[in-house]
Design a protein around this motif. Structure first.
Motif, PDB file in Angstrom:
ATOM      1  N   ALA A  59       0.804  -1.230   0.000  1.00  0.00           N
ATOM      2  CA  ALA A  59       0.000   0.000   0.000  1.00  0.00           C
ATOM      3  C   ALA A  59       0.834   1.275   0.000  1.00  0.00           C
ATOM      4  CB  ALA A  59      -0.987   0.005   1.161  1.00  0.00           C
ATOM      5  N   ARG A  60       2.117   1.184  -0.330  1.00  0.00           N
ATOM      6  CA  ARG A  60       2.970   2.368  -0.430  1.00  0.00           C
ATOM      7  C   ARG A  60       3.370   2.567  -1.889  1.00  0.00           C
ATOM      8  NH1 ARG A  60       6.864   1.034   4.582  1.00  0.00           N
ATOM      9  NH2 ARG A  60       5.519   1.874   6.211  1.00  0.00           N
ATOM     10  N   VAL A  61       3.105   3.739  -2.394  1.00  0.00           N
ATOM     11  CA  VAL A  61       3.478   4.044  -3.773  1.00  0.00           C
ATOM     12  C   VAL A  61       5.000   4.153  -3.847  1.00  0.00           C
ATOM     13  CG1 VAL A  61       3.337   5.737  -5.640  1.00  0.00           C
ATOM     14  CG2 VAL A  61       1.311   5.218  -4.273  1.00  0.00           C
ATOM     15  N   GLN A  62       5.579   3.395  -4.757  1.00  0.00           N
ATOM     16  CA  GLN A  62       7.027   3.419  -4.949  1.00  0.00           C
ATOM     17  C   GLN A  62       7.427   4.179  -6.202  1.00  0.00           C
ATOM     18  OE1 GLN A  62       7.949  -0.812  -4.839  1.00  0.00           O
ATOM     19  NE2 GLN A  62       8.776  -0.544  -2.775  1.00  0.00           N
ATOM     20  N   VAL A  63       6.620   4.025  -7.264  1.00  0.00           N
ATOM     21  CA  VAL A  63       6.952   4.646  -8.544  1.00  0.00           C
ATOM     22  C   VAL A  63       5.672   5.162  -9.186  1.00  0.00           C
ATOM     23  CG1 VAL A  63       8.021   4.294 -10.810  1.00  0.00           C
ATOM     24  CG2 VAL A  63       8.848   2.997  -8.845  1.00  0.00           C
ATOM     25  N   GLU A  64       5.784   6.329  -9.801  1.00  0.00           N
ATOM     26  CA  GLU A  64       4.681   6.907 -10.573  1.00  0.00           C
ATOM     27  C   GLU A  64       5.201   7.155 -11.982  1.00  0.00           C
ATOM     28  OE1 GLU A  64       2.596  11.281 -10.905  1.00  0.00           O
ATOM     29  OE2 GLU A  64       3.093  10.550  -8.903  1.00  0.00           O
ATOM     30  N   VAL A  65       4.478   6.656 -12.988  1.00  0.00           N
ATOM     31  CA  VAL A  65       4.855   6.861 -14.392  1.00  0.00           C
ATOM     32  C   VAL A  65       3.737   7.637 -15.071  1.00  0.00           C
ATOM     33  CG1 VAL A  65       5.407   5.742 -16.596  1.00  0.00           C
ATOM     34  CG2 VAL A  65       6.213   4.729 -14.456  1.00  0.00           C
ATOM     35  N   ASN A  66       4.105   8.720 -15.720  1.00  0.00           N
ATOM     36  CA  ASN A  66       3.153   9.543 -16.475  1.00  0.00           C
ATOM     37  C   ASN A  66       3.528   9.495 -17.947  1.00  0.00           C
ATOM     38  OD1 ASN A  66       1.658  10.948 -14.212  1.00  0.00           O
ATOM     39  ND2 ASN A  66       3.774  11.414 -13.691  1.00  0.00           N
ATOM     40  N   ALA A  67       2.515   9.350 -18.795  1.00  0.00           N
ATOM     41  CA  ALA A  67       2.750   9.300 -20.246  1.00  0.00           C
ATOM     42  C   ALA A  67       1.641  10.055 -20.961  1.00  0.00           C
ATOM     43  CB  ALA A  67       2.796   7.854 -20.736  1.00  0.00           C
ATOM     44  N   PRO A  68       1.999  10.919 -21.927  1.00  0.00           N
ATOM     45  CA  PRO A  68       0.958  11.617 -22.683  1.00  0.00           C
ATOM     46  C   PRO A  68       0.114  10.667 -23.535  1.00  0.00           C
ATOM     47  CG  PRO A  68       3.150  12.272 -23.450  1.00  0.00           C
ATOM     48  CD  PRO A  68       3.337  11.350 -22.297  1.00  0.00           C
ATOM     49  N   VAL A  69       0.732   9.571 -24.022  1.00  0.00           N
ATOM     50  CA  VAL A  69       0.010   8.561 -24.806  1.00  0.00           C
ATOM     51  C   VAL A  69       0.506   7.188 -24.367  1.00  0.00           C
ATOM     52  CG1 VAL A  69      -0.416   7.605 -27.109  1.00  0.00           C
ATOM     53  CG2 VAL A  69      -0.271  10.069 -26.800  1.00  0.00           C
ATOM     54  N   LEU A  70      -0.427   6.264 -24.151  1.00  0.00           N
ATOM     55  CA  LEU A  70      -0.066   4.902 -23.789  1.00  0.00           C
ATOM     56  C   LEU A  70      -0.907   3.947 -24.633  1.00  0.00           C
ATOM     57  CD1 LEU A  70       0.890   3.437 -20.482  1.00  0.00           C
ATOM     58  CD2 LEU A  70      -1.013   2.342 -21.638  1.00  0.00           C
ATOM     59  N   ASP A  71      -0.231   3.014 -25.315  1.00  0.00           N
ATOM     60  CA  ASP A  71      -0.909   1.995 -26.125  1.00  0.00           C
ATOM     61  C   ASP A  71      -0.606   0.635 -25.526  1.00  0.00           C
ATOM     62  OD1 ASP A  71      -1.791   3.892 -28.026  1.00  0.00           O
ATOM     63  OD2 ASP A  71       0.141   3.798 -29.064  1.00  0.00           O
ATOM     64  N   ARG A  72      -1.660  -0.172 -25.319  1.00  0.00           N
ATOM     65  CA  ARG A  72      -1.460  -1.520 -24.777  1.00  0.00           C
ATOM     66  C   ARG A  72      -1.717  -2.541 -25.879  1.00  0.00           C
ATOM     67  NH1 ARG A  72      -3.689  -5.851 -22.088  1.00  0.00           N
ATOM     68  NH2 ARG A  72      -5.838  -5.179 -22.146  1.00  0.00           N
ATOM     69  N   TYR A  73      -0.768  -3.484 -25.999  1.00  0.00           N
ATOM     70  CA  TYR A  73      -0.851  -4.542 -27.003  1.00  0.00           C
ATOM     71  C   TYR A  73      -0.998  -5.867 -26.280  1.00  0.00           C
ATOM     72  CZ  TYR A  73       0.809  -0.973 -30.202  1.00  0.00           C
ATOM     73  OH  TYR A  73       0.930   0.168 -30.943  1.00  0.00           O
ATOM     74  N   ASP A  74      -2.038  -6.610 -26.635  1.00  0.00           N
ATOM     75  CA  ASP A  74      -2.314  -7.887 -25.991  1.00  0.00           C
ATOM     76  C   ASP A  74      -1.992  -9.000 -26.978  1.00  0.00           C
ATOM     77  OD1 ASP A  74      -3.132  -9.704 -24.104  1.00  0.00           O
ATOM     78  OD2 ASP A  74      -5.259  -9.545 -24.618  1.00  0.00           O
ATOM     79  N   GLN A  75      -0.810  -9.581 -26.830  1.00  0.00           N
ATOM     80  CA  GLN A  75      -0.378 -10.666 -27.688  1.00  0.00           C
ATOM     81  C   GLN A  75       0.348 -11.689 -26.842  1.00  0.00           C
ATOM     82  OE1 GLN A  75       3.392  -8.895 -29.753  1.00  0.00           O
ATOM     83  NE2 GLN A  75       1.645  -7.692 -30.371  1.00  0.00           N
ATOM     84  N   GLU A  76       1.106 -12.563 -27.455  1.00  0.00           N
ATOM     85  CA  GLU A  76       1.796 -13.610 -26.703  1.00  0.00           C
ATOM     86  C   GLU A  76       2.681 -13.023 -25.606  1.00  0.00           C
ATOM     87  OE1 GLU A  76       4.969 -17.159 -27.560  1.00  0.00           O
ATOM     88  OE2 GLU A  76       3.500 -16.709 -29.111  1.00  0.00           O
TER      89      GLU A  76
END
Length: 194
Positions: A59-76
């Motif tokens: 329950a402790r945040v360790q890392v925060e990542v911010n991105a203007p655009v994020l694309d998720r690819y669902d493959q093998e």
């Protein structure tokens, strides 16, 4: 008139053959186009803008990542891509920023729990020490930053150049491999070049 019918019957197979070849030729071209389209880049299953991802443990945040655009690819081997860059903040237990990372491109391989930052990668720790490279790997499981490419580290006293690098993820402890040179900032005459 019978003679004309016989002539028509002789020409029919020829026209039928020409028509069949034209159809087959056009189908062949269409199949080539289909093959080319099939080789095109796979489309993402999800796309988001102005994304914030939080990595936490107990329950402790360790890392925060911010991105203007994020694309998720669902493959093998599923992955997320940040084609317009990213900013990451590494926190201590008191939610104070220990280091920050910026890059023009990022990709995270979900199963391996590994993120790669590329192009104009900059990491700065709380002491103001700065790492510059073109390729950096964040190994989430081992909580390490790694690179096997050219790196430059700037501290308050010197600039160090090398090939290869390893650090803890908050960039407070690091090692440079294959040091190529050092420039003393306070006294340029003390610079050494191995």
């Amino acid at each position: 008139m019978v003679k004309d019918v016989k002539t028509e019957n002789r020409r029919s197979p020829l026209w039928l053959l020409i028509l069949s070849m034209a159809v087959l030729t056009s189908c062949e071209n269409d199949l080539e186009k289909v093959k080319l389209y099939g080789k095109a880049k796979e489309l993402p299953v999800e796309t988001g803008t102005n994304i914030k991802i939080l990595y936490s443990d107990s329950a402790r945040v360790q890392v925060e990542v911010n991105a203007p655009v994020l694309d998720r690819y669902d493959q093998e081997n599923p992955y997320v891509e940040m084609p317009k860059g990213l900013r990451a903040f590494f926190y201590n237990d008191r939610m104070e920023v220990k280091s920050r990372l910026t890059a023009d491109y990022g990709i995270r391989y979900e199963r391996q729990q590994r993120m790669e930052a590329r192009k104009n990668v900059v990491v700065v720790n709380e002491k103001g020490e700065q790492l510059n490279t073109e390729h950096l790997v964040w190994d989430e499981k081992q909580e390490k930053l790694l690179s096997d490419e050219f790196v430059k580290i700037t501290t308050k006293d010197e600039i160090i150049f090398g090939n290869g690098f390893e650090a803890n993820q908050d960039f407070s402890k690091y090692r440079i491999f294959k040091i190529k040179g050092t420039i003393s900032i306070n006294n340029p005459r003390n610079a050494s070049h191995p």
